[in-house]
Scaffold this motif. Structure first.
Motif, PDB file in Angstrom:
ATOM      1  N   PHE A  94       0.851  -1.191   0.000  1.00 47.13           N
ATOM      2  CA  PHE A  94       0.000   0.000   0.000  1.00 47.13           C
ATOM      3  C   PHE A  94       0.886   1.239   0.000  1.00 47.13           C
ATOM      4  O   PHE A  94       2.019   1.202   0.475  1.00 47.13           O
ATOM      5  N   LYS A  98      -0.509   7.700  -0.374  1.00 49.60           N
ATOM      6  CA  LYS A  98      -1.818   7.792  -1.006  1.00 49.60           C
ATOM      7  C   LYS A  98      -2.890   7.763   0.075  1.00 49.60           C
ATOM      8  O   LYS A  98      -3.059   6.774   0.775  1.00 49.60           O
ATOM      9  N   LYS A  99      -3.606   8.827   0.211  1.00 53.36           N
ATOM     10  CA  LYS A  99      -4.590   8.907   1.291  1.00 53.36           C
ATOM     11  C   LYS A  99      -5.986   8.884   0.696  1.00 53.36           C
ATOM     12  O   LYS A  99      -6.508   9.905   0.251  1.00 53.36           O
ATOM     13  N   GLY A 100      -6.584   7.720   0.674  1.00 49.93           N
ATOM     14  CA  GLY A 100      -7.930   7.613   0.136  1.00 49.93           C
ATOM     15  C   GLY A 100      -7.919   8.109  -1.292  1.00 49.93           C
ATOM     16  O   GLY A 100      -6.966   7.897  -2.025  1.00 49.93           O
ATOM     17  N   LYS A 108      -4.535  18.819   3.003  1.00 55.81           N
ATOM     18  CA  LYS A 108      -5.528  18.994   4.053  1.00 55.81           C
ATOM     19  C   LYS A 108      -5.523  20.394   4.660  1.00 55.81           C
ATOM     20  O   LYS A 108      -6.513  20.878   5.131  1.00 55.81           O
ATOM     21  N   PHE A 120     -14.311  13.380   5.745  1.00 54.14           N
ATOM     22  CA  PHE A 120     -14.104  12.350   6.756  1.00 54.14           C
ATOM     23  C   PHE A 120     -15.257  11.343   6.767  1.00 54.14           C
ATOM     24  O   PHE A 120     -15.059  10.134   6.773  1.00 54.14           O
ATOM     25  N   LEU A 123     -15.160   9.101   3.691  1.00 55.98           N
ATOM     26  CA  LEU A 123     -14.137   8.064   3.804  1.00 55.98           C
ATOM     27  C   LEU A 123     -14.617   6.953   4.727  1.00 55.98           C
ATOM     28  O   LEU A 123     -14.449   5.773   4.452  1.00 55.98           O
TER      29      LEU A 123
ATOM     30  N   THR B 146      -5.796  -3.726   0.485  1.00 57.75           N
ATOM     31  CA  THR B 146      -4.982  -2.586   0.052  1.00 57.75           C
ATOM     32  C   THR B 146      -5.785  -1.302   0.144  1.00 57.75           C
ATOM     33  O   THR B 146      -5.350  -0.315   0.737  1.00 57.75           O
ATOM     34  N   GLU B 150      -5.134   1.969   2.684  1.00 58.83           N
ATOM     35  CA  GLU B 150      -4.898   3.315   2.155  1.00 58.83           C
ATOM     36  C   GLU B 150      -5.959   4.293   2.645  1.00 58.83           C
ATOM     37  O   GLU B 150      -5.675   5.429   3.018  1.00 58.83           O
ATOM     38  N   LEU B 151      -7.206   3.817   2.637  1.00 58.54           N
ATOM     39  CA  LEU B 151      -8.323   4.649   3.050  1.00 58.54           C
ATOM     40  C   LEU B 151      -8.187   5.030   4.524  1.00 58.54           C
ATOM     41  O   LEU B 151      -8.466   6.163   4.927  1.00 58.54           O
ATOM     42  N   GLY B 153      -5.498   5.405   6.135  1.00 60.49           N
ATOM     43  CA  GLY B 153      -4.512   6.487   6.197  1.00 60.49           C
ATOM     44  C   GLY B 153      -5.153   7.836   5.906  1.00 60.49           C
ATOM     45  O   GLY B 153      -4.900   8.828   6.601  1.00 60.49           O
ATOM     46  N   GLY B 154      -6.026   7.858   4.899  1.00 61.43           N
ATOM     47  CA  GLY B 154      -6.730   9.088   4.544  1.00 61.43           C
ATOM     48  C   GLY B 154      -7.628   9.564   5.672  1.00 61.43           C
ATOM     49  O   GLY B 154      -7.695  10.759   5.985  1.00 61.43           O
ATOM     50  N   CYS B 155      -8.319   8.610   6.309  1.00 61.16           N
ATOM     51  CA  CYS B 155      -9.214   8.944   7.410  1.00 61.16           C
ATOM     52  C   CYS B 155      -8.431   9.556   8.570  1.00 61.16           C
ATOM     53  O   CYS B 155      -8.866  10.540   9.177  1.00 61.16           O
ATOM     54  N   ASP B 157      -5.723  11.217   8.492  1.00 65.59           N
ATOM     55  CA  ASP B 157      -5.376  12.606   8.168  1.00 65.59           C
ATOM     56  C   ASP B 157      -6.568  13.523   8.357  1.00 65.59           C
ATOM     57  O   ASP B 157      -6.447  14.604   8.923  1.00 65.59           O
ATOM     58  N   SER B 158      -7.725  13.067   7.879  1.00 66.78           N
ATOM     59  CA  SER B 158      -8.863  13.980   7.921  1.00 66.78           C
ATOM     60  C   SER B 158      -9.442  14.107   9.330  1.00 66.78           C
ATOM     61  O   SER B 158     -10.152  15.066   9.619  1.00 66.78           O
ATOM     62  N   VAL B 162     -11.149  17.417  11.759  1.00 65.93           N
ATOM     63  CA  VAL B 162     -12.477  17.272  12.350  1.00 65.93           C
ATOM     64  C   VAL B 162     -12.424  17.428  13.871  1.00 65.93           C
ATOM     65  O   VAL B 162     -13.241  18.110  14.477  1.00 65.93           O
TER      66      VAL B 162
END
Lengths: 230, 230
Positions: A94, A98-100, A108, A120, A123, B146, B150-151, B153-155, B157-158, B162
């Motif tokens: 992974f 790459k974030k989502g 951000k 949020f 996701l 995978t 990755e998702l 990781g995105g969460c 960050d976001s 929040v």
């Protein structure tokens, strides 16, 4: 990573507990030691084993304290039945950057508070979808393995109606599980090549098996051609 | 069977080799000992451990020699990532008497030689289909994991965009992974119930989390309603 190595690692209860803790959040040695009720010396030795295997890594925080976190994403599948034992380790590559599905340009910092809230929640919804899908797939795999095991039982019975002697029985059973070379068959069944070869030729003449050539080797398998499955 | 127990068993190389042999065919102690180059005493102790765990069983042949075979069919899945560690053991119930799709009345004795040949080839074709399907499913699961990692990781960050304080950060992270009760959140995060409760109430007011009642318990989770996923 070698799946056997991972099984060796997971064979220890304290190492499993450490992995469980680190999957929750990065931890200090003292935290792990406290949570598990195990002395720091033993914890450190488990941690260095996990680190050497490339499962975890060590970083240093602002107060120069070491903490550990999991680096890899992997899936280990072990399946076992009266007819098969397989161990497969999938390395899940992974991209940590790459974030989502956030566009790279859209950092951000530039997201307004409201936008990042919506983002949020989106996701999270996708995350829940993935979880559900994962459970569905696991169930499908379970059903497949059930059918496979039952079918294998049926095949074993019907081999008796096909084979004319015990050697043919053994050969057909081996080939049911996997296509195989003459050498592998001789080794696995501990039979002389001349015997195996004679039986293979005979089974091929009677239309039960056939071979294909891969990497200059003859691979024998049960015939699939011309037989329609319902 | 407890998955931890199975991991303990699989943590030993010789036990894995024994299972591998038995998945190929039922074996005598002397065979296993010879193949593995390990003394019979050690083999017997591994075998009795496997037998106690219900993985294998012992039978006696015509010459009164004991042989061992695998009884169960199971699938163990371990997945590990920076955000999750899960171990699932699926017991694959299969009916030993059910042999493929052969009708019960139609016993193999009554099948003519030609019929049983066709039947054997049909069963084999289906077996190969199942193998292919199994590989496809494994690949789909890999892709899912995978995307999930990755998702996640995105969460993470976001969450920063929040949450208004570190406690909210921790709570949202916990709830992303799984819906949870107040008690479980307090225990996992080591935070006082009053603090957790206040934050939960606040996050709920702002529309990020909601609860549902199951078995008389309040389970908190990230809101899914009203957000459309693409």
């Amino acid at each position: 990573m070698d799946p056997a190595k991972l099984l060796d690692i997971l064979g220890n209860e304290n190492r499993r507990k450490i992995i469980q803790l680190l999957a929750n959040r990065p931890c200090y040695v003292s935290e792990i030691s406290g949570r598990l009720g195990v002395g720091p010396k033993a914890i450190i030795s488990h941690l260095s084993l996990l680190e050497q295997a490339g499962l975890i890594e060590c970083s240093v925080d602002e107060q120069r304290r070491k903490y550990f976190n999991i680096v890899n994403s992997m899936r280990l599948e072990v399946s076992m039945s009266p007819y098969a034992y397989t161990v497969v380790l999938h390395d899940i590559a992974f991209d940590r950057e790459k974030k989502g599905d956030i566009p790279v340009a859209e950092k951000k910092e530039t997201l307004a508070r409201e936008e990042s809230s919506i983002f949020f929640l989106k996701l999270n919804s996708r995350l829940q979808e993935l979880k559900t899908r994962q459970e569905e797939l696991a169930q499908m795999q379970q059903q497949l393995q059930t059918e496979y095991t039952e079918l294998m039982g049926g095949c074993l019975d019907s081999i008796e109606g096909v084979a004319e002697n015990p050697v043919e029985c053994e050969l057909l059973f081996e080939l049911l599980k996997n296509e195989s070379t003459l050498a592998a068959l001789c080794y696995n069944l501990r039979l002389h090549p001349s015997i195996v070869n004679a039986s293979l030729t005979d089974l091929a003449k009677r239309g039960f098996i056939e071979y294909s050539v891969k990497n200059n080797q003859h691979y024998w398998k049960i015939c699939e051609t011309g037989v329609e499955t319902e």
